[in-house]
Design a protein around this motif. Structure first.
Motif: not given
Length: 243
Positions: A38-44, A114-117, A132-134, A229-233
């Protein structure tokens, strides 16, 4: 405002909070790999969708607010003890004497940010659904950690439910408020962009901290953690298809 997205965030938060309430023993590796993914996905999502948007609108000034947001998150984690990036340990490991109100305050401010954006109108049409998914993915380990810490603090089940329900509502309510205000007042929509830049800084702090730590001994990068991490990215890259 897409209500389906907000329902997704609510369900993800409840799902994360229910895990420690229903499963007696949670494999430590599950949390580590979930956080890494989830961290990698949010970062991406932050790098590929949000950053281009704010730099396009604000120019080099965007960097100032991103940096401020990064260090705002540093301050908030002094209250939340880093639960937004998976920390379940508190100073001295003394869970019986947790200062609950500062902890919930810090985590709630983060959840509100987190909600404002989610209430902002983006030029990039794939930015909002991707974000939203992130956020929903990030809510699972966030709520899991919150309820785990509250259980170690020997909070009663009724109180656990109150905490989970209140926490689950913060991010969707912030999104609704930002969207409502932005649609009615043009100046609010303009200033929401600066808040988005602040949140980007917070997301960068959280996601990079997860990469480095996420609960592993000596902060090592195991093969499975790298795969998570790779899967999230990769998933974050796939959201670019919908631009």
């Amino acid at each position: 405002m897409n209500w389906n997205y907000l329902i997704l965030i609510l369900l993800a938060t409840f799902g994360g909070g229910l895990i420690p309430m229903t499963i007696r023993r949670i494999n430590a590796n599950f949390t580590i790999y979930l956080l890494a993914f989830t961290g990698a996905f949010l970062f991406g999502i932050t790098i590929m969708h949000l950053l281009p948007e704010v730099y396009h609108e604000l120019g080099h000034n965007a960097g100032i607010y991103v940096v401020l947001g990064f260090f705002l998150q540093v301050f908030l984690q002094q209250l939340s003890h880093g639960m937004e990036h998976g920390h379940t340990h508190l100073p001295g490991e003394n869970h019986r004497h947790i200062a609950v109100m500062p902890l919930l305050l810090g985590l709630s401010i983060h959840a509100f940010m987190e909600g404002i954006p989610l209430g902002f109108q983006y030029e990039d049409k794939s930015a909002l659904p991707s974000l939203m998914v992130g956020v929903a993915a990030h809510k699972v380990p966030e709520a899991l950690t919150l309820i785990t810490v509250m259980m170690h603090a020997h909070r009663k089940k009724a109180e656990l439910w109150r905490i989970l329900i209140a926490f689950a509502l913060v991010t969707p309510l912030a999104a609704v408020l930002a969207g409502w205000m932005g649609n009615r007042f043009e100046i609010v929509q303009h200033y929401l962009l600066y808040v988005v830049a602040l949140v980007i800084g917070a997301f960068l702090h959280i996601s990079t901290t997860i990469f480095y730590e996420s609960g592993t001994k000596h902060h090592e990068l195991s093969g499975k953690k790298v795969m998570a991490i790779a899967a999230g990215l990769v998933l974050a890259f796939l959201t670019l298809i919908f631009e």
